[in-house]
Design a protein around this motif. Structure first.
Motif, PDB file in Angstrom:
ATOM      1  N   MET A   1      95.457 -67.292  -1.679  1.00  0.00           N
ATOM      2  CA  MET A   1      95.922 -66.223  -2.552  1.00  0.00           C
ATOM      3  C   MET A   1      95.046 -66.223  -3.803  1.00  0.00           C
ATOM      4  N   ASP A   2      94.703 -65.075  -4.262  1.00  0.00           N
ATOM      5  CA  ASP A   2      93.797 -64.929  -5.385  1.00  0.00           C
ATOM      6  C   ASP A   2      94.580 -64.923  -6.698  1.00  0.00           C
ATOM      7  N   GLU A   3      94.410 -65.977  -7.490  1.00  0.00           N
ATOM      8  CA  GLU A   3      95.149 -66.121  -8.747  1.00  0.00           C
ATOM      9  C   GLU A   3      94.821 -65.004  -9.732  1.00  0.00           C
ATOM     10  N   GLN A   4      93.585 -64.534  -9.724  1.00  0.00           N
ATOM     11  CA  GLN A   4      93.198 -63.458 -10.643  1.00  0.00           C
ATOM     12  C   GLN A   4      93.971 -62.174 -10.324  1.00  0.00           C
ATOM     13  N   LYS A   5      94.148 -61.868  -9.053  1.00  0.00           N
ATOM     14  CA  LYS A   5      94.927 -60.684  -8.664  1.00  0.00           C
ATOM     15  C   LYS A   5      96.370 -60.816  -9.130  1.00  0.00           C
ATOM     16  N   ILE A   6      96.929 -62.008  -8.991  1.00  0.00           N
ATOM     17  CA  ILE A   6      98.312 -62.243  -9.420  1.00  0.00           C
ATOM     18  C   ILE A   6      98.422 -62.059 -10.927  1.00  0.00           C
ATOM     19  N   ARG A   7      97.464 -62.637 -11.663  1.00  0.00           N
ATOM     20  CA  ARG A   7      97.465 -62.539 -13.123  1.00  0.00           C
ATOM     21  C   ARG A   7      97.423 -61.082 -13.566  1.00  0.00           C
ATOM     22  N   GLU A   8      96.556 -60.287 -12.947  1.00  0.00           N
ATOM     23  CA  GLU A   8      96.433 -58.876 -13.316  1.00  0.00           C
ATOM     24  C   GLU A   8      97.687 -58.087 -12.968  1.00  0.00           C
ATOM     25  N   ALA A   9      98.263 -58.376 -11.806  1.00  0.00           N
ATOM     26  CA  ALA A   9      99.491 -57.681 -11.408  1.00  0.00           C
ATOM     27  C   ALA A   9     100.644 -58.039 -12.330  1.00  0.00           C
ATOM     28  N   ALA A  10     100.755 -59.312 -12.709  1.00  0.00           N
ATOM     29  CA  ALA A  10     101.817 -59.748 -13.626  1.00  0.00           C
ATOM     30  C   ALA A  10     101.655 -59.075 -14.986  1.00  0.00           C
ATOM     31  N   TYR A  11     100.425 -58.967 -15.444  1.00  0.00           N
ATOM     32  CA  TYR A  11     100.155 -58.310 -16.728  1.00  0.00           C
ATOM     33  C   TYR A  11     100.563 -56.837 -16.690  1.00  0.00           C
ATOM     34  N   ARG A  12     100.217 -56.172 -15.574  1.00  0.00           N
ATOM     35  CA  ARG A  12     100.609 -54.756 -15.433  1.00  0.00           C
ATOM     36  C   ARG A  12     102.124 -54.602 -15.431  1.00  0.00           C
ATOM     37  N   LEU A  13     102.828 -55.518 -14.744  1.00  0.00           N
ATOM     38  CA  LEU A  13     104.299 -55.475 -14.752  1.00  0.00           C
ATOM     39  C   LEU A  13     104.843 -55.661 -16.163  1.00  0.00           C
ATOM     40  N   TRP A  14     104.288 -56.616 -16.889  1.00  0.00           N
ATOM     41  CA  TRP A  14     104.724 -56.909 -18.252  1.00  0.00           C
ATOM     42  C   TRP A  14     104.543 -55.676 -19.145  1.00  0.00           C
TER      43      TRP A  14
END
Length: 72
Positions: A1-14
């Protein structure tokens, strides 16, 4: 799983939820689930698009040897 993708998705949710404080783990886990679902939604490449697997040299060596009987 790509941590950078998760980080960006979490930021967009926030951002989408108005930048609330104290919900970072909720955003992270939600993003992690959505990214993993994206991975499962990707089409499986055809055999011609997949990289070749490395050749197993032990199988070649075994071809030249006779099988030994067990117990004889």
């Amino acid at each position: 799983m790509d941590e950078q993708k998760i980080r960006e998705a979490a930021y967009r949710l926030w951002e989408k939820q108005g930048k609330p404080q104290g919900q970072d783990l909720e955003h992270w886990f939600t993003a992690e689930n959505s990214v993993s679902e994206e991975d499962f939604d990707k089409p499986v490449p055809s055999s011609s698009e997949r990289p070749a697997l490395p050749k197993d040299k032990s199988a070649d060596r075994a071809k030249g040897q006779k099988r030994k009987s067990v117990g004889n």
